[in-house]
Design a protein around this motif. Sequence first.
Motif, PDB file in Angstrom:
ATOM      1  N   GLY A   1       0.836  -1.263   0.238  1.00 32.87           N
ATOM      2  CA  GLY A   1       0.019  -0.025   0.071  1.00 32.87           C
ATOM      3  C   GLY A   1       0.809   1.295   0.107  1.00 32.87           C
ATOM      4  O   GLY A   1       1.999   1.135   0.505  1.00 32.87           O
ATOM      5  N   ASN A   2       0.457   2.355  -0.426  1.00 36.70           N
ATOM      6  CA  ASN A   2       1.033   3.663  -0.678  1.00 36.70           C
ATOM      7  C   ASN A   2       0.139   4.870  -0.528  1.00 36.70           C
ATOM      8  O   ASN A   2      -1.099   4.543  -0.626  1.00 36.70           O
ATOM      9  CB  ASN A   2       2.037   3.696  -1.880  1.00 36.70           C
ATOM     10  N   LYS A   3       0.715   5.718   0.005  1.00 38.72           N
ATOM     11  CA  LYS A   3      -0.075   6.928  -0.117  1.00 38.72           C
ATOM     12  C   LYS A   3      -0.190   8.037  -1.325  1.00 38.72           C
ATOM     13  O   LYS A   3       1.009   7.977  -1.690  1.00 38.72           O
ATOM     14  CB  LYS A   3       0.177   7.992   0.909  1.00 38.72           C
ATOM     15  N   VAL A   4      -1.283   8.339  -1.933  1.00 39.25           N
ATOM     16  CA  VAL A   4      -1.167   8.963  -3.335  1.00 39.25           C
ATOM     17  C   VAL A   4      -2.048  10.308  -3.168  1.00 39.25           C
ATOM     18  O   VAL A   4      -3.044  10.297  -2.535  1.00 39.25           O
ATOM     19  CB  VAL A   4      -1.481   8.081  -4.596  1.00 39.25           C
ATOM     20  N   ALA A   5      -1.600  11.226  -3.791  1.00 35.57           N
ATOM     21  CA  ALA A   5      -2.581  12.431  -3.980  1.00 35.57           C
ATOM     22  C   ALA A   5      -3.162  12.227  -5.542  1.00 35.57           C
ATOM     23  O   ALA A   5      -2.483  11.707  -6.271  1.00 35.57           O
ATOM     24  CB  ALA A   5      -1.852  13.790  -4.239  1.00 35.57           C
ATOM     25  N   THR A   6      -4.390  12.493  -5.638  1.00 35.37           N
ATOM     26  CA  THR A   6      -5.271  12.100  -6.624  1.00 35.37           C
ATOM     27  C   THR A   6      -5.926  13.094  -7.256  1.00 35.37           C
ATOM     28  O   THR A   6      -6.747  14.122  -6.215  1.00 35.37           O
ATOM     29  CB  THR A   6      -6.074  10.876  -6.368  1.00 35.37           C
TER      30      THR A   6
ATOM     31  N   MET B   1     -17.642  12.228 -21.507  1.00 33.28           N
ATOM     32  CA  MET B   1     -18.089  13.001 -20.542  1.00 33.28           C
ATOM     33  C   MET B   1     -18.475  12.186 -19.150  1.00 33.28           C
ATOM     34  O   MET B   1     -18.591  12.679 -18.240  1.00 33.28           O
ATOM     35  CB  MET B   1     -19.214  14.033 -20.750  1.00 33.28           C
ATOM     36  N   LEU B   2     -18.585  10.959 -19.238  1.00 33.87           N
ATOM     37  CA  LEU B   2     -18.966   9.836 -18.448  1.00 33.87           C
ATOM     38  C   LEU B   2     -17.702   9.268 -17.678  1.00 33.87           C
ATOM     39  O   LEU B   2     -17.816   8.323 -16.875  1.00 33.87           O
ATOM     40  CB  LEU B   2     -20.065   8.829 -18.687  1.00 33.87           C
ATOM     41  N   ARG B   3     -16.458   9.149 -18.451  1.00 33.15           N
ATOM     42  CA  ARG B   3     -15.334   8.446 -17.959  1.00 33.15           C
ATOM     43  C   ARG B   3     -14.743   9.169 -16.843  1.00 33.15           C
ATOM     44  O   ARG B   3     -14.653  10.275 -16.790  1.00 33.15           O
ATOM     45  CB  ARG B   3     -14.433   8.444 -19.257  1.00 33.15           C
ATOM     46  N   ARG B   4     -14.235   7.944 -16.114  1.00 37.23           N
ATOM     47  CA  ARG B   4     -13.691   8.469 -14.875  1.00 37.23           C
ATOM     48  C   ARG B   4     -12.058   8.304 -15.058  1.00 37.23           C
ATOM     49  O   ARG B   4     -11.674   7.225 -15.186  1.00 37.23           O
ATOM     50  CB  ARG B   4     -13.914   7.707 -13.708  1.00 37.23           C
ATOM     51  N   ASN B   5     -11.464   9.292 -15.156  1.00 41.56           N
ATOM     52  CA  ASN B   5      -9.820   9.207 -15.068  1.00 41.56           C
ATOM     53  C   ASN B   5      -9.246   9.845 -13.997  1.00 41.56           C
ATOM     54  O   ASN B   5      -9.817  10.797 -13.309  1.00 41.56           O
ATOM     55  CB  ASN B   5      -9.219   9.811 -16.203  1.00 41.56           C
ATOM     56  N   GLU B   6      -8.028   9.417 -13.656  1.00 43.53           N
ATOM     57  CA  GLU B   6      -7.243  10.198 -12.632  1.00 43.53           C
ATOM     58  C   GLU B   6      -6.102   9.918 -12.769  1.00 43.53           C
ATOM     59  O   GLU B   6      -5.290   9.552 -13.548  1.00 43.53           O
ATOM     60  CB  GLU B   6      -7.485   9.214 -11.116  1.00 43.53           C
ATOM     61  N   ILE B   7      -5.317  11.230 -12.181  1.00 49.13           N
ATOM     62  CA  ILE B   7      -3.703  11.215 -12.178  1.00 49.13           C
ATOM     63  C   ILE B   7      -3.570  11.051 -10.807  1.00 49.13           C
ATOM     64  O   ILE B   7      -4.139  11.395  -9.675  1.00 49.13           O
ATOM     65  CB  ILE B   7      -3.359  12.745 -12.620  1.00 49.13           C
ATOM     66  N   HIS B   8      -2.475  10.211 -10.412  1.00 47.23           N
ATOM     67  CA  HIS B   8      -1.813   9.815  -9.166  1.00 47.23           C
ATOM     68  C   HIS B   8      -0.296  10.367  -8.901  1.00 47.23           C
ATOM     69  O   HIS B   8       0.437  10.130  -9.977  1.00 47.23           O
ATOM     70  CB  HIS B   8      -2.075   8.428  -8.794  1.00 47.23           C
TER      71      HIS B   8
END
Length: 98
Positions: free
Chosen positions: A35-40, A87-94
């Motif tokens: 496990g790790n900690k990320v800003a998202t 417009m319904l897609r969920r994307n993230e930057i970590h």
Amino acid sequence: GDVYKRQTFVLPSKYTLETVPTPINNEVVIKQLPGNKVATLRYSGRMTEASINEHTQKLENWVNEKDFSVIGMAYSAAYDPPWTLPMLRRNEIHIQIE
């Protein structure tokens, strides 16, 4: 030469190394990562190089403003299949932080 792109798939926590489905492609490797900690930063739309860069910069700015210690490179995550409307897609930057 060819550029190698690695794709990572994250499985729900209900799976263990013993219960994860066996891949049908022998190039798929199953690993358990600590496990790790990320800003998202979550965003919608198409996951293009431009959108990844734009949202990575926004998240890096926020991380710096909050004085977090960055301990890893930024990476992108997508949650929906390609046929999902943009417009319904969920994307993230970590970004991994301490």
